[in-house]
Enzyme design. Structure first.
Site, short mmCIF file in Angstrom:
data_model
loop_
_atom_site.label_atom_id
_atom_site.label_comp_id
_atom_site.label_asym_id
_atom_site.label_seq_id
_atom_site.Cartn_x
_atom_site.Cartn_y
_atom_site.Cartn_z
N LYS A 154 0.82 -1.22 0.00
CA LYS A 154 0.00 0.00 0.00
C LYS A 154 0.85 1.26 0.00
O LYS A 154 0.54 2.23 -0.70
CB LYS A 154 -0.96 -0.02 1.19
CG LYS A 154 -2.02 -1.11 1.09
CD LYS A 154 -2.99 -1.06 2.24
CE LYS A 154 -4.07 -2.13 2.08
NZ LYS A 154 -5.04 -2.11 3.20
N CYS A 205 9.63 -2.11 1.64
CA CYS A 205 9.37 -3.52 1.91
C CYS A 205 9.46 -3.80 3.41
O CYS A 205 10.07 -3.03 4.15
CB CYS A 205 10.34 -4.41 1.13
SG CYS A 205 12.08 -4.13 1.52
N SER A 233 10.97 2.73 5.56
CA SER A 233 10.37 1.45 5.92
C SER A 233 10.88 0.94 7.27
O SER A 233 10.30 1.25 8.31
CB SER A 233 10.63 0.43 4.81
OG SER A 233 9.92 -0.76 5.05
N ARG A 234 11.97 0.19 7.28
CA ARG A 234 12.57 -0.30 8.52
C ARG A 234 14.07 -0.09 8.45
O ARG A 234 14.70 -0.32 7.41
CB ARG A 234 12.25 -1.78 8.76
CG ARG A 234 10.77 -2.08 8.94
CD ARG A 234 10.12 -1.29 10.07
NE ARG A 234 10.84 -1.37 11.32
CZ ARG A 234 10.75 -2.39 12.16
NH1 ARG A 234 9.97 -3.42 11.88
NH2 ARG A 234 11.44 -2.39 13.29
N ASP A 258 14.26 7.87 7.36
CA ASP A 258 13.36 8.19 8.47
C ASP A 258 13.40 7.09 9.51
O ASP A 258 12.74 7.18 10.54
CB ASP A 258 11.93 8.38 7.95
CG ASP A 258 10.96 8.83 9.03
OD1 ASP A 258 11.23 9.88 9.64
OD2 ASP A 258 9.96 8.13 9.26
N GLU A 263 17.59 2.60 16.09
CA GLU A 263 16.76 3.73 16.52
C GLU A 263 16.08 3.56 17.87
O GLU A 263 15.71 4.54 18.51
CB GLU A 263 15.69 4.04 15.47
CG GLU A 263 14.61 3.00 15.33
CD GLU A 263 13.58 3.40 14.28
OE1 GLU A 263 12.42 3.56 14.66
OE2 GLU A 263 13.93 3.56 13.10
N HIS A 295 11.85 9.15 12.50
CA HIS A 295 10.72 8.22 12.38
C HIS A 295 9.39 8.99 12.46
O HIS A 295 8.50 8.65 13.24
CB HIS A 295 10.77 7.14 13.46
CG HIS A 295 10.07 5.88 13.06
ND1 HIS A 295 10.58 4.62 13.29
CD2 HIS A 295 8.89 5.66 12.42
CE1 HIS A 295 9.75 3.70 12.82
NE2 HIS A 295 8.71 4.33 12.30
#
Length: 329
Positions: A154, A205, A233-234, A258, A263, A295
């Site tokens: 999405k 992803c 994403s991660r 981000d 983190e 983030h």
């Protein structure tokens, strides 16, 4: 239900209480993160509600089981911080918020691209000091550039649509191809070809054992020299030490992130008066072609409303025994 909400941020209480107007669920907020050292705080509750920064490993989950916890509800889409097998072993259900505002995160990715490209952050600081020089503010047109999108769920799909609007050639890679995106002009290709031909690469992803450090030295060596790499994403999708080397030798021309793989010890905290206990992020921040945000891609009113709404719905569905697509199985 009696619910212990961990890692509560200042803005979350307002939104969670807003979507619990009749007090259907009894919400208790804790600022501290949930882990094996703080699991005792869950005693007397039916469920816990957590963030990605909480550590729900097997040891923590075993303790939660002892305290009769029956549900772990994540206020996030990601869930790699939860030992799902340990939860199932202890008959604890795990729910999440799979999609709250794909547009919010996609738009933030574009903001990182435009800021790095047109250097608006540098121009802003200059003008505040009455420096109106254009020296070193040269950018490039997005129109006509090739943008590679890794992951077209999405969020990735929303990002593709935006970049198509800029007049970019959009390449994509995913294990499941979107027929809708294909009809709009997105071309699916191998990861290697995407690396080799993209001027900009944006990561969308999930983090899995197979995608951890997907972007490492070998991947960077396949990319166009001077590529722009964006990650909303991660953090652990990028091997930070290798990214630093690629920035030093010019393989990566721009980096906008981000998220960061370390983190959990840094983000969502004010460390302005302390020494940041992470050499890698300090090294990243020393590059003038790196842009880091804390983030915040999800941080819009619309996204917070949806996160709170689905989080409360998960509690209700679990309590009523209603089947939910938000359950992690």
């Amino acid at each position: 239900m009696k619910i212990a909400i961990f890692s509560t941020k200042y803005y979350e209480k307002e939104y969670l209480n807003k979507h619990n107007p009749k007090g259907l669920h009894e919400l208790t907020f804790f600022d501290v993160a949930l882990n094996s050292q703080t699991a005792n705080l869950a005693s007397g509750f039916d469920a816990v509600c957590v963030q990605l920064t909480d550590i729900l490993d097997a040891a923590t989950i075993d303790l939660l089981s002892q305290y009769q916890i029956k549900l772990i509800d994540l206020r996030s889409a990601g869930f790699d911080n939860v030992d799902v097998k340990a939860a199932a072993k202890n008959n604890i259900k795990v729910f999440r918020v799979p999609a709250y505002s794909p547009q919010a995160i996609a738009e933030h990715a574009v903001a990182l691209i435009l800021t790095l490209d047109r250097k608006t952050h540098k121009a802003y600081n200059r003008v505040r000091e009455n420096n109106f020089s254009l020296q070193n503010l040269m950018g490039f047109n997005l129109y006509g550039k090739t943008v590679g999108v890794v992951g077209t769920g999405k969020i990735g799909s929303a990002f593709c649509n935006i970049m198509l609007g800029f007049g970019c050639t959009v390449l994509a890679h995913d294990i499941v191809e979107s027929k809708v995106l294909i009809t709009k002009g997105v071309a699916y290709t191998s990861l290697d070809k995407l690396f080799q031909t993209s001027d900009i690469i944006s990561i969308h992803c999930p983090l899995t054992p197979n995608t951890r450090h997907l972007f490492d030295k070998k991947a960077f060596e396949k990319m166009k020299k001077g590529v722009m790499l964006i990650n909303t994403s991660r953090g652990a999708l990028i091997k930070t030490a290798d990214a630093i080397d690629a920035l030093k030798n010019g393989m990566i021309g721009y980096l906008g992130i981000d998220v960061y793989e370390g983190e959990e010890k840094i983000f969502f905290r004010d460390l302005s008066s302390t020494i940041v206990p992470d050499d890698l992020i300090e090294r990243l921040m020393s590059f003038n072609n790196v842009l880091i945000t804390p983030h915040q891609a999800f941080f819009t009113k619309e996204a917070l409303d949806e996160i709170a709404r689905i989080t409360l719905l998960n509690f209700t569905d679990f309590e009523n025994g209603t089947a939910s697509e938000n359950e992690i199985r």
